[in-house]
Enzyme design. Structure first.
Site, PDB file in Angstrom:
ATOM      1  N   SER A  99       0.835  -1.210   0.000  1.00 33.30           N
ATOM      2  CA  SER A  99       0.000   0.000   0.000  1.00 33.30           C
ATOM      3  C   SER A  99       0.868   1.256   0.000  1.00 33.30           C
ATOM      4  O   SER A  99       2.027   1.243   0.434  1.00 33.30           O
ATOM      5  CB  SER A  99      -0.914   0.022   1.224  1.00 33.30           C
ATOM      6  OG  SER A  99      -1.755  -1.108   1.230  1.00 33.30           O
TER       7      SER A  99
HETATM    8  N1  SAM Z   1      -0.709  -4.927   4.029  1.00 32.06           N
HETATM    9  C1  SAM Z   1       0.045  -5.189   2.836  1.00 32.06           C
HETATM   10  C2  SAM Z   1       1.440  -4.636   2.893  1.00 32.06           C
HETATM   11  O1  SAM Z   1       1.775  -3.973   3.874  1.00 32.06           O
HETATM   12  O2  SAM Z   1       2.197  -4.907   1.950  1.00 32.06           O
HETATM   13  C3  SAM Z   1      -0.636  -4.727   1.572  1.00 32.06           C
HETATM   14  C4  SAM Z   1      -1.805  -5.540   1.281  1.00 32.06           C
HETATM   15  S1  SAM Z   1      -2.356  -5.652  -0.381  1.00 32.06           S
HETATM   16  C5  SAM Z   1      -2.964  -4.045  -0.692  1.00 32.06           C
HETATM   17  C6  SAM Z   1      -3.794  -6.669  -0.049  1.00 32.06           C
HETATM   18  C7  SAM Z   1      -3.458  -8.087   0.353  1.00 32.06           C
HETATM   19  O3  SAM Z   1      -4.652  -8.744   0.759  1.00 32.06           O
HETATM   20  C8  SAM Z   1      -2.878  -8.912  -0.773  1.00 32.06           C
HETATM   21  O4  SAM Z   1      -1.648  -9.462  -0.389  1.00 32.06           O
HETATM   22  C9  SAM Z   1      -3.931  -9.998  -1.010  1.00 32.06           C
HETATM   23  O5  SAM Z   1      -3.393 -11.240  -1.439  1.00 32.06           O
HETATM   24  C10 SAM Z   1      -4.561 -10.105   0.361  1.00 32.06           C
HETATM   25  N2  SAM Z   1      -5.906 -10.678   0.376  1.00 32.06           N
HETATM   26  C11 SAM Z   1      -6.903 -10.553  -0.530  1.00 32.06           C
HETATM   27  N3  SAM Z   1      -7.992 -11.253  -0.138  1.00 32.06           N
HETATM   28  C12 SAM Z   1      -7.664 -11.836   1.060  1.00 32.06           C
HETATM   29  C13 SAM Z   1      -8.371 -12.682   1.980  1.00 32.06           C
HETATM   30  N4  SAM Z   1      -9.617 -13.072   1.770  1.00 32.06           N
HETATM   31  N5  SAM Z   1      -7.720 -13.078   3.099  1.00 32.06           N
HETATM   32  C14 SAM Z   1      -6.436 -12.689   3.364  1.00 32.06           C
HETATM   33  N6  SAM Z   1      -5.718 -11.894   2.523  1.00 32.06           N
HETATM   34  C15 SAM Z   1      -6.326 -11.469   1.399  1.00 32.06           C
END
Ligand code: SAM
Length: 220
Positions: free
Chosen positions: A69
């Site tokens: 992000s």
């Molecule tokens: N917090 C992260 C960082 O600091 O790099 C950025 C997160 S990224 C914007 C969103 C993340 O949510 C992705 O890695 C994606 O694979 C994960 N994601 C999507 N759906 C999900 C779910 N149902 N459960 C857990 N993780 C999920």
């Protein structure tokens, strides 16, 4: 001896100071949040070919179709969480592990769930090696982490089509859930406070853009 893989030079530290000033100008005022952004080496969450992008205030691809992000967004969500030392915090969407490291740096006990196996495996190895003792889990964040509930705070770092009840159920009275909600191109940053009698108080904080929170059977 410092492992060169984790080198954090004066140049990196200088770039981080500038980044902190930029997000302060954009409205982040919580000094503990700004201090954590200044301390955690964001470049170490990037693949080595892209280090020059690490201190721009932008989201960036981390593989598996996902992103780390934007620093302003990380700071904004963290500010809304009102993190206290010792808070037990659940993060949904570990991604690169950067947000989890910021929370750990602020003194929280951090549990983080990721549904992409490659990202989960990478973060699970990398975070403890960097000294961020985050508990990483592979699974579906919609379900939360019932075995470790309740949590003081829960943060969702992907765009959710709705607020999963399992997450509000896993919040302690007095707890806060921060979650970007909407099915469209952008989401409304939403904070939900659970009052001592269990009622939920919802506030909205403007629009942000996130990759979607995916369900069990969706493709990534
Ligand atoms: N917090 C992260 C960082 O600091 O790099 C950025 C997160 S990224 C914007 C969103 C993340 O949510 C992705 O890695 C994606 O694979 C994960 N994601 C999507 N759906 C999900 C779910 N149902 N459960 C857990 N993780 C999920």
């Amino acid at each position: 001896m410092i492992d060169q893989k984790f080198a954090d030079t004066f140049r990196h530290k200088g770039l981080r100071k500038k980044l902190v000033e930029e997000i302060r100008r954009k409205g982040i005022s919580n000094e503990a949040v700004l201090k954590a952004i200044e301390s955690v080496p964001r470049h170490l969450f990037f693949d080595s070919g892209f280090l020059e992008f690490a201190y721009e205030d932008k989201a960036f691809p981390i593989g598996a179709g996902q992103t780390i992000s934007q620093p302003y967004t990380v700071a904004f969500q963290t500010e809304l969480l009102k993190v206290q030392k010792g808070d037990k915090i659940l993060e949904i969407g570990t991604g690169s592990g950067y947000q989890a490291s910021i929370l750990y740096q602020m003194g929280a006990k951090v549990f983080s769930i990721e549904r992409q196996r490659t990202l989960y495996v990478k973060a699970k190895e990398k975070l403890p090696a960097m000294g961020y003792l985050v508990k990483s889990f592979f699974g579906d964040g919609y379900k939360g982490l019932p075995a470790f509930a309740p949590f003081d705070k829960i943060i969702v770092t992907a765009g959710a089509p709705y607020i999963p009840q399992s997450l509000t159920d896993q919040l302690k009275p007095g707890g806060i859930l921060v979650i970007p909600v909407d099915e469209g191109d952008s989401q409304l940053m939403t904070s939900i406070g659970k009052l001592s009698d269990g009622t939920l108080e919802t506030r909205q904080h403007g629009r942000f853009r996130f990759v979607p929170l995916l369900g069990d059977k969706e493709n990534s």
